[in-house]
Every structure is written in structure tokens, then in C-alpha cells.
Design a protein around this motif. Sequence first.
Motif, PDB file in Angstrom:
ATOM      1  N   GLU A 241       0.821  -1.210   0.000  1.00  0.00           N
ATOM      2  CA  GLU A 241       0.000   0.000   0.000  1.00  0.00           C
ATOM      3  C   GLU A 241       0.854   1.259   0.000  1.00  0.00           C
ATOM      4  N   LEU A 242       2.125   1.111   0.408  1.00  0.00           N
ATOM      5  CA  LEU A 242       3.019   2.266   0.518  1.00  0.00           C
ATOM      6  C   LEU A 242       3.859   2.485  -0.732  1.00  0.00           C
ATOM      7  N   PHE A 243       4.139   1.402  -1.480  1.00  0.00           N
ATOM      8  CA  PHE A 243       5.030   1.497  -2.636  1.00  0.00           C
ATOM      9  C   PHE A 243       4.365   0.895  -3.869  1.00  0.00           C
ATOM     10  N   ASP A 244       4.525   1.574  -4.995  1.00  0.00           N
ATOM     11  CA  ASP A 244       4.022   1.036  -6.262  1.00  0.00           C
ATOM     12  C   ASP A 244       5.181   0.500  -7.093  1.00  0.00           C
ATOM     13  N   LYS A 245       6.205  -0.015  -6.408  1.00  0.00           N
ATOM     14  CA  LYS A 245       7.386  -0.563  -7.072  1.00  0.00           C
ATOM     15  C   LYS A 245       7.879  -1.781  -6.307  1.00  0.00           C
ATOM     16  N   LYS A 246       8.774  -2.521  -6.958  1.00  0.00           N
ATOM     17  CA  LYS A 246       9.405  -3.683  -6.341  1.00  0.00           C
ATOM     18  C   LYS A 246      10.852  -3.340  -5.976  1.00  0.00           C
ATOM     19  N   TYR A 279       7.761  -9.995   1.195  1.00  0.00           N
ATOM     20  CA  TYR A 279       7.720 -10.879   0.022  1.00  0.00           C
ATOM     21  C   TYR A 279       6.928 -10.211  -1.112  1.00  0.00           C
ATOM     22  N   GLY A 280       5.890  -9.486  -0.753  1.00  0.00           N
ATOM     23  CA  GLY A 280       5.042  -8.853  -1.756  1.00  0.00           C
ATOM     24  C   GLY A 280       5.719  -7.732  -2.526  1.00  0.00           C
ATOM     25  N   VAL A 281       6.706  -7.048  -1.899  1.00  0.00           N
ATOM     26  CA  VAL A 281       7.362  -5.929  -2.589  1.00  0.00           C
ATOM     27  C   VAL A 281       8.761  -6.285  -3.083  1.00  0.00           C
TER      28      VAL A 281
END
Length: 330
Positions: A241-246, A279-281
Motif C-alpha cells: 500500500e506504501l510502494f508502487d514498485k518492487k 515478500y510482496g514488494v
Amino acid sequence: MLYVEILGNLPGMARDEVKAMLEPAGGEIAGQDYLFLKVNADERVFPFLDRLGLAHEYGELIVEAESVEELLEKAKEVEWPIKGTFKVDTETMANCRHNVLDLPRKLGAVIHAQGFRVNLSRPDTLVRVYCGERLYAGIRLRFFDPKDFEGRKAHHRPFFRPISLHPRVSRALVNLTGARKELLDPMMGAGGILIEAGLLGLKVYGVDIRPEMVEGTEMNLLHYGIRNYELKLGDATKLEELFDKKFKAVATDPPYGTSATLAGRKRDELYRKVLESIYGVLDKGGRLAIAFPASFDGKKEAEKVGFRLVGRYYQRVHKSLDRYFYVFEK
């Protein structure tokens, strides 16, 4: 051939840190004698070895021998790459099985015979002899001054919190992720890991659930001249929810104890959710370096999420805290 002398407090972690720093430049560890690593690499690895946290020094390995006599004979046959004056210094490791009491004088005489001048007080070149199962002689190229790391310990920072990893360990965690351009710490506290990553030239991203930590970390980063950062007030269990990147590299040292430091949540459940969130980011092939108390089975819980264990290193901090440092790969 090069050598690296690693520190003895976390030797497995120190060795793997060296390995991680050799990989980008195609180097490899060719052998180990106690805390002495033989490294098969060339000068392309120097910028990576310069990043090390859990190392005493590195240099060029010139001679290796089974005995004092063999070392001195080999030393006569090589051209010593000495600039200016020199001094011979001996490191007697815990497993030393040779009599090296008079070796500095004898080796110094051999090198002096090649036309080099001795200066025992302020030499331009330091010749290092290591005694372990075998004997090794080389030229020191880089010494990691402990004062540099000690000067960045928690109580020296403008924003001070007593519970913090030693800067050497923070640096090693960053390196074990293999971070090349940027690094995320989702539970950054006062920013100790981000300071070390920022000093390596990485862009640093930090998250903490407490506003005072976000403000304090920014103060600390600016104090050390770090300007390339992005800090967020937020929940480490909700990183997507905080980052739109990996990210390719994540390193963090979660809080271990009180309900205040854990924002009122149960510790083990928080850890599980944080692992899922990281793991998600994390990019596929990306790495996470993280610390957990020994009472929490980090390997088991991370593998449930989908991580693969790369390394695990035990440390006893004091009688009420022992922990493992883990390195996981997605």
C-alpha cells in the motif's frame, strides 16, 4: 591472488559477506585458514571489497608456504610490489602452528636485500604475514579502521535510540542483500541500516510506524551527508500500500520486545505478517537480510511465505537475547 582478513565475532556471516561482494566482479573465495581468506580475483573487486563491514583488511597475497624456511626462500624469488618504505607486521592467528617470533626481522632482511628501505614507525607499505595452519605474506591494500564504524554507533548520532545494531553488522546486512542501487528498510527505527546503505551510495527507502522515528531517521541521514532517500510513515505489514514498485534488496532489524516497540501487537504474529509484506514488494531473485530472536523460527516461517534460505548466522548478544541473522531469496 588477494586476501581478506575477516572479523571473528560473526565469522560465517563475514565470510558470506565477502562472497557476496566478490560475485559481481567474478571473484571467488579460493580457501580459508581460520580468519584468513584467499581470494581469486583482480582489481575489479576493489570497489566491492571497499564496502565490507565485517573485515579487518584486504590486500595482495604474495607468498604462501608450509614453513618459515619455505616462506623465506619463496620471498627471495618474487618481486615485491612495494612503494616507498616498508615494514613487516605479523598476525598470529589462534590456530598458528609455526614459530614466527623472529620472522618479521628475517623477512624484512630478504625484502631489504631487493633495495627497499625499512621504516618501522611510518612505512609507506605494510607487509603482512599471517600465521595459521600455513604461512602467508602479502601487501595490505585497505585497512578498515574500527574508529570509522565506532563513530557511527547509536550514541554518536543526533537522533539517539540505545537499541541498535553495530554499524559493522548493519553494513554486512546491506551487503548480504547484494544491493547495487537501492535498499528498503521497512522497520527502520533510527535508521542505522539506512545510514550504512546511504554511505555506500545507495538510494535508501525507509518505513516506520512511529512519527518520531521518521523524523529522527531523516535527521540522522542528513547528519551523515545522505541526501538520496525516501522515508514514509506507515505499517511494515502493508508495504504494497506504501510502494508502487518492487525492490531487489531489503534489510531490516525488527524490534524484539515490548508492546510499545511492537505498536501493541503480538511479536510472532507481527513477524509473520512482515515477512509476507516484504515478500510482496520484493522482486523475484531479490534478497532479504533480517534478524529475529532465536526463539522465533525465522527459517520455517519465511519458507512458508515462499522464501528460500541463503544464510543463517547465530549471535548471542547477552543473557536475555540471542538471535539469528538470516538471508532469504525470493
